[in-house]
Write an enzyme that holds these catalytic residues in place. Structure first.
Site, short mmCIF file in Angstrom:
data_model
loop_
_atom_site.label_atom_id
_atom_site.label_comp_id
_atom_site.label_asym_id
_atom_site.label_seq_id
_atom_site.Cartn_x
_atom_site.Cartn_y
_atom_site.Cartn_z
N HIS A 126 -70.18 34.44 -83.85
CA HIS A 126 -70.42 32.99 -83.93
C HIS A 126 -70.44 32.40 -82.52
CE1 HIS A 126 -68.48 33.34 -88.13
NE2 HIS A 126 -69.79 33.34 -88.25
N GLU B 273 -67.28 31.15 -80.57
CA GLU B 273 -66.15 32.06 -80.50
C GLU B 273 -66.28 33.00 -79.29
OE1 GLU B 273 -65.89 33.92 -84.35
OE2 GLU B 273 -65.41 32.06 -85.36
N HIS C 54 -63.05 37.50 -84.49
CA HIS C 54 -63.47 36.11 -84.69
C HIS C 54 -62.34 35.22 -84.19
CE1 HIS C 54 -67.11 36.75 -87.25
NE2 HIS C 54 -66.50 37.90 -87.48
N GLU D 159 -58.85 37.38 -86.55
CA GLU D 159 -59.03 36.01 -86.09
C GLU D 159 -58.05 35.74 -84.95
OE1 GLU D 159 -61.26 33.91 -87.24
OE2 GLU D 159 -61.87 34.73 -89.19
#
Length: 356
Positions: A118, A121, A263, A322
């Site tokens: 993304h 990110e 992520h 994450e």
């Protein structure tokens, strides 16, 4: 205060200019009040006032990531990783930027780590490149790392790293529309003509690369935007985008033992997919959680991700990690916490058994 003038070039941001001129970012923004905030995009050809009596020494060792790390920085750093790390192009983005794969080690066990699926990110790209640079340094000096023998790992493992899956999305987030030479009108239309792209997750076609995978893609598509969007649109069909095609081809060719997709944000580790993951996945996720202080969670409320597809396709461990806390894009200051927490996680993952 003494002042000099600087002409903005394509790719410049205020943080990069402050770093290159060895001035504090606060001093640079103070001298250029016409720019409304730290994150303002800079139009090439305009001029900034650079204070010359506010210089100070900057050290990444003490300060983490000091400016936006994107495809331009990756292009420079990839030339410095050899000879123990091999770099090769595995594909091109929608806008024609190379997607670089870094490979290190000679072992039978193959591990794949990826980041920046993304656009907002991109701090994880910096994380992986810093990891590779430190890996090279430890290997050349035969130094252990968190008690691990890096020379021995090099012999037993082949590590595959794609630090920047979505270079076009990252460029939009960091540089705005000024960094894009093609598709400007289409991209602006997707963004409802807003010139702020900090929220942008998709690639240049408005497709979310982590909703592109044939693991319940149709079900996920039913709940996502039905048109190109800045996030969550999985395309009109699975694997339609050049970026996902490159990762798919690499994965099918190499048959990795396990994969980690980085992520942000949330400091969580997702490890399951519809009970198709191997029984060892939970234990492995708990190992990653213990060394990083992250939280192991079996599944997220989404499908059609790369980790989901890998588990479904190979029945081997896959993890979505994450990093960081807050709202994307995470600030530069978050890089120190991300490095401290995620470094032991990356090293721990390399010691996993071979599932291939």
């Amino acid at each position: 205060m003494l002042i000099t003038w600087y002409e903005v070039k394509q790719g410049d941001t205020q943080a990069k200019i402050a770093f290159n001129h060895k001035v504090r970012l606060e001093a640079l923004t103070y001298e250029n009040k016409s720019n409304p905030a730290f994150h303002s995009y800079l139009k090439p050809g305009t001029f900034l006032r650079i204070p010359t009596d506010n210089s100070y020494n900057l050290s990444e060792k003490d300060n983490g990531c000091l400016y936006e790390y994107g495809w331009r920085e990756l292009e420079n750093d990839r030339l410095k990783v050899g000879p123990s790390i091999h770099c090769e192009k595995i594909g091109l983005s929608v806008l024609g930027k190379p997607i670089w794969l870094f490979r290190t080690g000679t072992g039978k066990k193959k591990i794949f780590i990826s980041a920046a699926w993304h656009g907002n990110e991109w701090l994880n790209t910096w994380l992986l490149m810093k990891f590779l640079q430190e890996w090279k340094k430890r290997l050349s000096k035969r130094k252990n790392w968190f008690g691990l023998n890096i020379e021995e790992l090099y012999q037993n493992v082949t590590l595959f790293v794609v630090p920047l899956v979505n270079p076009d999305g990252v460029e939009l987030v960091q540089e705005g529309i000024y960094g894009v030479n093609n598709y400007q009108q289409d991209i602006l239309q997707i963004n409802e003509d807003f010139k702020d792209f900090r929220h942008w997750s998709a690639n240049a076609s408005g497709v979310d690369l982590n909703h592109q995978w044939p693991a319940d893609w149709h079900e996920e598509a039913a709940s996502s935007p039905g048109r190109p969007f800045f996030r969550h649109f999985g395309g009109y069909s699975p694997l339609s985008e050049p970026e996902t095609k490159a990762i798919h081809e690499l994965s099918m060719k190499e048959g990795f033992s396990h994969v980690i997709a980085l992520h942000s944000q949330g400091e969580e580790i997702y490890w399951g997919y519809q009970n198709q993951e191997p029984e060892e996945s939970k234990e492995l996720a708990n190992r990653l959680a213990k060394v990083s202080s992250y939280r192991a969670v079996k599944t997220a409320d989404s499908k059609a991700g790369y980790k989901d597809w890998f588990i479904k396709e190979f029945k081997r461990p896959g993890f979505t990690v994450e990093t960081g806390t807050g709202q994307n894009p995470l600030p530069l200051e978050a890089s120190k916490r991300i490095w401290i927490t995620c470094l032991p996680l990356l090293l721990e993952s390399i010691t996993f058994p071979d599932f291939s």
